[in-house]
Design an enzyme around this catalytic site. Structure first.
Site, short mmCIF file in Angstrom:
data_model
loop_
_atom_site.label_atom_id
_atom_site.label_comp_id
_atom_site.label_asym_id
_atom_site.label_seq_id
_atom_site.Cartn_x
_atom_site.Cartn_y
_atom_site.Cartn_z
CG HIS A 1 -1.91 -1.11 1.26
ND1 HIS A 1 -1.56 -2.41 1.55
CD2 HIS A 1 -3.25 -1.12 1.01
CE1 HIS A 1 -2.65 -3.17 1.51
NE2 HIS A 1 -3.68 -2.42 1.18
N GLY B 1 -3.68 -3.65 11.52
CA GLY B 1 -4.12 -4.02 10.18
C GLY B 1 -5.60 -4.31 10.13
CG LEU C 1 -8.36 -0.59 8.74
CD1 LEU C 1 -9.00 0.07 7.53
CD2 LEU C 1 -7.06 0.11 9.10
CG HIS D 1 -6.58 1.02 -1.11
ND1 HIS D 1 -6.34 1.90 -0.07
CD2 HIS D 1 -6.73 -0.20 -0.54
CE1 HIS D 1 -6.34 1.22 1.06
NE2 HIS D 1 -6.57 -0.05 0.81
CD GLU E 1 -19.50 -5.78 25.82
OE1 GLU E 1 -20.29 -5.85 26.79
OE2 GLU E 1 -19.73 -5.07 24.80
CG PHE F 1 -22.36 -9.36 27.00
CD1 PHE F 1 -23.44 -9.81 26.26
CD2 PHE F 1 -22.59 -8.90 28.29
CE1 PHE F 1 -24.72 -9.80 26.79
CE2 PHE F 1 -23.87 -8.89 28.83
CZ PHE F 1 -24.94 -9.34 28.08
CG HIS G 1 -23.89 -14.45 34.20
ND1 HIS G 1 -22.85 -14.09 35.03
CD2 HIS G 1 -25.03 -14.06 34.81
CE1 HIS G 1 -23.34 -13.49 36.10
NE2 HIS G 1 -24.66 -13.47 36.00
#
Length: 614
Positions: free
Chosen positions: A28, A114, A116, A252, A355, A380, A404
């Site tokens: 890149h 990497g 993002l 890109h 989280e 979660f 839990h």
């Protein structure tokens, strides 16, 4: 270094990015070229770093959140003199530490980037460590792209950084307008980014990212700000300096089409060396005062939830390990992580219902040499799977607790039930997955987690369970326990966590009716106790796995993999949660899922052809 020399350094960084990508045939370079002036000013005038001592406690930290722009980072390393020209041109080759996206294979890279949207959340963890644990005035510089500002994790981090008043954190946003497939959402509208960040409580500065003096002033102002984190919003051009690609779509992630011409256009190869400013001396800190907390000990036969044992064991661990820090996802009263918080408040971090930030902060703290335990509901943690996956790439040995778990939590219903967590954590490279069934086993495994080289996961339950083991028994990682066995065993029941207790009830009823059943407590789901399982298969010929988890990826799969090496396989039968639960009592949930003692008994009856009354 004068402004004119800094401009030349920026051109050198661009040329080196073009050369590295051309040598690799991939990469890149255009994303690297847009941020070259920003990086040049940062390296030469603001970064305080001893490259000979990357572990220096006073070093600033640079996180390249836009990890695809790795040619820029490696060009910086060449300018700093820690890699040479020949190594730069090994970019992306097999065996080279200059990978397509940076990883800690290089000693100056703290965390892998990497994916993002991860650099700023991890930077928040590092900044928290410096400000609240180490109390050392190093600065965290995070260089990110404008595309990743669409990631929700960036805004979890932005909110948390402002709340914690992390004035040692500077975010540099390379606003080059172009993403992977075309323009970004906001383009060059710096005001749009400024409004959002200021609303979250940040200080912001807008700047032309190719104006050396303006960039220098903005970074200097950011370093001097007090009380709030600062974002430098820099308007740049992707592919800067090469007319064929500058601010053009379609380039890109590709080497420049005519690299030799581009290098000539940029002024040719340069060999400017930067003497990076060293960090200031870090005064020795007195050893922290540690409140002594007695390790938990439970009597056989007591009724104790494994989550209660986790909290008590963690607090005790903090008394003997000053490097332990604990992060909570605003459920510390439920996970019992708050027990540690009461004992060691200076090392307890509330991350609230975020989280991704929870796990990212743990990764950042691990990169700073601390031993983080992060806890939330097992269900979660699935939100943060990408951060867990990247933690493994970073070789960050964070320890996670999911409480839990399973249908046994009862009336709260399926949104709160961790039924996929074992599968998720087993797939993580180098992970250890533990599922204790009683309080003393839990406390022992917490101690072992502190010694793990990689990512650890402990699964705990909400409800109380009978203590089966004494407080002095050891449960090594990779082990299991045979709780019932006899020469006439006809089936082996393999269970973990809450289903161990159901398996024991079933085994006792079956034994009273004359059917011998072996019961294995498979508390270590990864690595698994291969020898014990193979012996059970040889002795009984049939293994029945029972788990409070989906059938895919959990205990059943862990056991099946033991026999995937071509040896004769035993008969393998699985009981797991195959339905969508509703609200019901824990006992009803286990029955509805078909993993209670009666269901185990019925399954064994079918396997051996005998009826047994439970």
């Amino acid at each position: 270094m004068r402004d004119e020399e800094l401009a030349e350094l920026g051109q050198q960084l661009r040329v080196d990015a073009v050369r590295a990508a051309a040598a690799a045939g991939s990469g890149h370079p255009t994303s690297s070229m847009s941020a070259a002036d920003l990086a040049a000013v940062l390296l030469a005038r603001h970064l305080r770093y001893d490259f000979d001592r990357p572990d220096h406690p006073g070093n600033d930290r640079l996180i390249l959140s836009k990890g695809h722009a790795s040619p820029l980072l490696y060009a910086l390393y060449r300018a700093a003199g820690v890699i040479d020209d020949a190594e730069l041109l090994t970019f992306r080759r097999d065996g080279s530490p200059l990978e397509g996206h940076p990883t800690p294979r290089l000693p100056w890279v703290d965390v892998a980037t990497g994916s993002l949207g991860q650099g700023l959340p991890v930077g928040v963890g590092m900044a928290l460590a410096g400000k609240r644990v180490e109390q050392v005035p190093y600065r965290i510089w995070v260089l990110c792209g404008d595309s990743e500002m669409a990631e929700g994790s960036v805004w979890e981090a932005a909110e948390h950084a402002a709340f914690e008043r992390l004035d040692n954190l500077v975010l540099i946003v390379d606003v080059n307008r172009l993403g992977q497939r075309g323009p970004t959402r906001e383009g060059w509208d710096l005001d749009a980014y400024e409004r959002r960040l200021r609303a979250f409580g940040w200080l912001t500065t807008e700047v032309d990212g190719h104006d050396i003096a303006a960039v220098d002033a903005a970074l200097g102002e950011a370093a001097a700000n007090a009380g709030k984190p600062t974002a430098v919003l820099a308007r740049t051009h992707k592919g800067r300096g090469v007319a064929e690609v500058e601010d053009q779509e379609g380039f890109h992630g590709k080497p420049l089409p005519h690299p030799e011409e581009a290098i000539r256009e940029l002024g040719g190869i340069r060999n400017i060396h930067v003497d990076v400013a060293p960090p200031p001396p870090v005064p020795a800190r007195p050893a922290p005062g540690i409140r002594s907390v007695d390790p938990p000990r439970y009597r056989v036969g007591d009724e104790v939830a494994t989550r209660d044992a986790f909290g008590a064991a963690l607090a005790a661990l903090g008394s003997v390990r000053a490097d332990v820090v604990v992060l909570d996802g605003e459920v510390g009263d439920s996970t019992r992580a708050q027990v540690f918080g009461r004992a060691h408040p200076d090392r307890y971090f509330e991350c609230y219902i975020a989280e991704q930030q929870l796990v990212a902060a743990a990764v950042g703290m691990r990169a700073r040499g601390h031993l983080p335990f992060a806890a939330t509901f097992a269900a979660f943690l699935t939100r943060a799977h990408d951060f867990i996956r990247m933690a493994a790439v970073s070789e960050a040995g964070i320890q996670l607790c999911g409480s839990h778990s399973g249908v046994s939590i009862g009336q709260d219903g399926p949104s709160q039930m961790g039924l996929e967590d074992l599968a998720m954590m087993r797939t993580v490279h180098g992970s250890t997955v533990l599922c204790p069934c009683d309080a003393n086993q839990t406390a022992c495994l917490v101690r072992h987690m502190a010694q793990l080289p990689g990512i650890g996961y402990l699964r705990t339950t909400r409800g109380a369970g009978t203590v089966l083991y004494g407080p002095d028994e050891d449960f090594p990682v990779g082990g299991s326990r045979v709780l019932r066995s006899g020469d006439a065993d006809r089936v082996t029941v393999v269970a973990a966590g809450v289903t161990v207790h159901e398996a024991l009830r079933a085994a006792d009823a079956l034994a009273a009716a004359g059917t011998g059943v072996r019961v294995i407590d498979l508390y270590s789901v990864k690595p698994v106790d291969t020898a014990t399982l193979q012996q059970a298969a040889d002795d009984t010929g049939c293994l029945l796995t029972v788990e409070d988890h989906r059938p895919e990826g959990g205990v059943g799969d862990a056991v099946a993999e033991v026999f995937a090496d071509g040896r004769p396989q035993p008969r393998l039968v699985r009981l797991a949660v195959r339905t969508m639960p509703g609200s019901a009592t824990p006992e009803e949930q286990l029955r509805h899922a078909g993993i209670d003692a009666a269901s185990i008994t019925a399954a064994v009856e079918l396997l051996v052809g005998e009826a047994v009354a439970l």
